[in-house]
Design an enzyme around this catalytic site. Structure first.
Site, PDB file in Angstrom:
ATOM      1  N   ASP A  46       0.815  -1.217   0.000  1.00  0.00           N
ATOM      2  CA  ASP A  46       0.000   0.000   0.000  1.00  0.00           C
ATOM      3  C   ASP A  46       0.854   1.276   0.000  1.00  0.00           C
ATOM      4  O   ASP A  46       0.316   2.380   0.102  1.00  0.00           O
ATOM      5  CB  ASP A  46      -0.960   0.011   1.195  1.00  0.00           C
ATOM      6  CG  ASP A  46      -0.226   0.040   2.525  1.00  0.00           C
ATOM      7  OD1 ASP A  46       1.015  -0.072   2.531  1.00  0.00           O
ATOM      8  OD2 ASP A  46      -0.898   0.196   3.573  1.00  0.00           O
ATOM      9  N   GLY A  47       2.176   1.115  -0.093  1.00  0.00           N
ATOM     10  CA  GLY A  47       3.060   2.276  -0.166  1.00  0.00           C
ATOM     11  C   GLY A  47       3.684   2.681   1.149  1.00  0.00           C
ATOM     12  O   GLY A  47       4.536   3.573   1.185  1.00  0.00           O
ATOM     13  N   GLU A  48       3.277   2.057   2.264  1.00  0.00           N
ATOM     14  CA  GLU A  48       3.883   2.379   3.551  1.00  0.00           C
ATOM     15  C   GLU A  48       5.364   2.002   3.544  1.00  0.00           C
ATOM     16  O   GLU A  48       5.763   0.997   2.959  1.00  0.00           O
ATOM     17  CB  GLU A  48       3.183   1.623   4.682  1.00  0.00           C
ATOM     18  CG  GLU A  48       1.811   2.151   5.027  1.00  0.00           C
ATOM     19  CD  GLU A  48       1.222   1.421   6.225  1.00  0.00           C
ATOM     20  OE1 GLU A  48       1.963   0.675   6.908  1.00  0.00           O
ATOM     21  OE2 GLU A  48       0.013   1.594   6.477  1.00  0.00           O
ATOM     22  N   GLN A 106       9.812  26.640  -1.153  1.00  0.00           N
ATOM     23  CA  GLN A 106       8.624  27.138  -0.447  1.00  0.00           C
ATOM     24  C   GLN A 106       9.062  27.680   0.916  1.00  0.00           C
ATOM     25  O   GLN A 106       8.677  27.169   1.965  1.00  0.00           O
ATOM     26  CB  GLN A 106       7.594  26.020  -0.288  1.00  0.00           C
ATOM     27  CG  GLN A 106       7.091  25.465  -1.616  1.00  0.00           C
ATOM     28  CD  GLN A 106       5.985  24.453  -1.423  1.00  0.00           C
ATOM     29  OE1 GLN A 106       5.018  24.685  -0.707  1.00  0.00           O
ATOM     30  NE2 GLN A 106       6.118  23.307  -2.073  1.00  0.00           N
ATOM     31  N   HIS A 139      18.355  26.713  -1.050  1.00  0.00           N
ATOM     32  CA  HIS A 139      17.794  27.696  -1.983  1.00  0.00           C
ATOM     33  C   HIS A 139      17.718  29.081  -1.360  1.00  0.00           C
ATOM     34  O   HIS A 139      17.905  30.088  -2.051  1.00  0.00           O
ATOM     35  CB  HIS A 139      16.405  27.239  -2.432  1.00  0.00           C
ATOM     36  CG  HIS A 139      15.772  28.127  -3.454  1.00  0.00           C
ATOM     37  ND1 HIS A 139      16.300  28.315  -4.711  1.00  0.00           N
ATOM     38  CD2 HIS A 139      14.652  28.894  -3.395  1.00  0.00           C
ATOM     39  CE1 HIS A 139      15.539  29.159  -5.395  1.00  0.00           C
ATOM     40  NE2 HIS A 139      14.538  29.525  -4.614  1.00  0.00           N
ATOM     41  N   LYS A 204      14.906  39.192 -15.485  1.00  0.00           N
ATOM     42  CA  LYS A 204      13.702  38.605 -16.077  1.00  0.00           C
ATOM     43  C   LYS A 204      12.469  39.138 -15.377  1.00  0.00           C
ATOM     44  O   LYS A 204      12.465  39.390 -14.176  1.00  0.00           O
ATOM     45  CB  LYS A 204      13.739  37.076 -16.002  1.00  0.00           C
ATOM     46  CG  LYS A 204      13.783  36.506 -14.588  1.00  0.00           C
ATOM     47  CD  LYS A 204      13.933  35.006 -14.618  1.00  0.00           C
ATOM     48  CE  LYS A 204      13.985  34.439 -13.203  1.00  0.00           C
ATOM     49  NZ  LYS A 204      14.261  32.997 -13.187  1.00  0.00           N
ATOM     50  N   ASP A 234      15.275  23.036 -12.763  1.00  0.00           N
ATOM     51  CA  ASP A 234      14.157  22.087 -12.733  1.00  0.00           C
ATOM     52  C   ASP A 234      13.762  21.702 -14.163  1.00  0.00           C
ATOM     53  O   ASP A 234      14.246  20.720 -14.713  1.00  0.00           O
ATOM     54  CB  ASP A 234      12.985  22.698 -11.980  1.00  0.00           C
ATOM     55  CG  ASP A 234      11.910  21.679 -11.628  1.00  0.00           C
ATOM     56  OD1 ASP A 234      11.932  20.583 -12.199  1.00  0.00           O
ATOM     57  OD2 ASP A 234      11.042  21.983 -10.787  1.00  0.00           O
ATOM     58  N   GLY A 237      13.598  25.663 -18.495  1.00  0.00           N
ATOM     59  CA  GLY A 237      13.039  26.659 -19.415  1.00  0.00           C
ATOM     60  C   GLY A 237      13.725  28.005 -19.292  1.00  0.00           C
ATOM     61  O   GLY A 237      14.197  28.575 -20.293  1.00  0.00           O
TER      62      GLY A 237
END
Length: 336
Positions: A46-48, A106, A139, A204, A234, A237
């Protein structure tokens, strides 16, 4: 704190080749074999995530090597659960070695009703039992203040300086460092100072997130070998547009040095087709087959830097000494 004889290394699934390389470098530095602690980090159907440590770690100084790169949530949970397993196994101290710190972008509220996820992640890491963090090129520098534990933030610029001085040794008078945006000027200036090169900036302007309305080169790049410096690439671009703009402004060559090659989505294809002659990244994030196979992408190792930093933390000696190019040069001898 109990005295420990050896630093013990452990890794999850995020970047095993880097963890193994760090162990090898530590063995070379010390003349004593250093191996990763035997463990398993697996997932149930289940991904645990399930972690089991096969060796006795009671009273040991543990270092978990685990970047929180893609898939960021899975790798972060692995780190937290590994830390909990070590704490419940009576490890004396646990240091998280996070070459690439996910969620670092973030770091502040950009608009109303948005989270500061980097702070939340820092809280989770501390609550899981981590007592120290070792990372590289955060960052935003203020993220160190999100933690209530010591944070050592290493820099890729000394490694890049060594590589640039070797790769362009006969053409250094033509080299110019480029910051891809105003926010990265401090990082670019620091590298330019190390190699005694001039600095230019790409300004920019965005009308909305993800879309660049206008880019302008501030500085004369004509007949220069331009090196774009940034911490994260990332989708590539912005980087490729900046390279095309610099080339069209009269630059002789365009190269890029990026600390963390996230390189998601169409990034590799864009870089291959761009005006960049080369893109140099570190192995803080495990490179994909596409990245390894790209003709104009080159990877420089961080294992010597992290191995020495881990030994310095274990010995209780200065980590900031590794910010000096002269200190790193012997460690990286023969690698460039």
């Amino acid at each position: 704190m109990p005295m420990t004889k050896e630093p013990k290394l452990m890794t999850g699934n995020a970047n095993k080749p880097l963890a193994e390389a760090i162990a090898r470098r530590m063995s070379m530095h010390r003349g004593v074999s250093t191996k990763l602690v035997e463990s398993r980090v697996e997932r149930f159907n289940d991904g645990e995530i399930f972690v089991e440590v096969y060796e006795n770690v009671r009273g040991e100084d543990m270092f978990i090597i685990q970047p929180t790169s893609n898939p960021a949530n899975d790798n972060l949970m692995e780190l937290l659960i590994m830390s909990d397993a070590l704490r419940r196994s009576s490890a004396a101290r646990t240091t998280a070695v996070i070459p690439y710190f996910g969620y670092a972008r973030q770091d502040r509220r950009t608009k109303a009703r948005t989270p500061i996820s980097a702070k939340l992640v820092a809280n989770m890491i501390v609550e899981a039992g981590i007592e120290r963090v070792l990372t590289m090129d955060l960052h935003a520098a203020q993220i160190q203040g999100f933690f209530d534990i010591p944070v050592d933030n290493l820099y890729a610029s000394p490694i890049f300086a060594l590589d640039i001085l070797e790769q362009f040794r006969d053409r250094m008078k033509d080299v110019m460092i480029i910051s891809p945006d105003v926010g990265g000027v401090a990082r670019a200036r620091e590298l330019a100072k190390r190699i005694d090169a001039p600095l230019a900036i790409v300004d920019k302007r965005r009308e909305k997130p993800g879309e660049i309305a206008e880019m302008t080169v501030i500085g004369n790049v004509e007949d220069k070998i331009c090196i774009i410096v940034d911490d994260i690439c990332d989708t590539a671009g912005t980087l490729c547009k900046a390279a095309d703009l610099i080339k069209s402004s009269g630059a002789k060559e365009v190269h890029s040095y990026i600390s963390h090659g996230v390189l998601s989505g169409p990034a590799v294809e864009r870089i291959t087709k761009s005006a960049m002659k080369s893109l140099v990244i570190t192995d803080s994030i495990e490179p994909t087959k596409a990245v390894k196979g790209a003709p104009n992408i080159r990877i420089v190792p961080t294992a010597p830097l992290f191995a020495q930093a881990i030994l310095n933390i274990w010995n209780g000696t200065s980590v900031s000494s590794l910010f000096d190019t002269d200190m790193l040069e012997p460690i990286y001898e023969g690698l460039f």
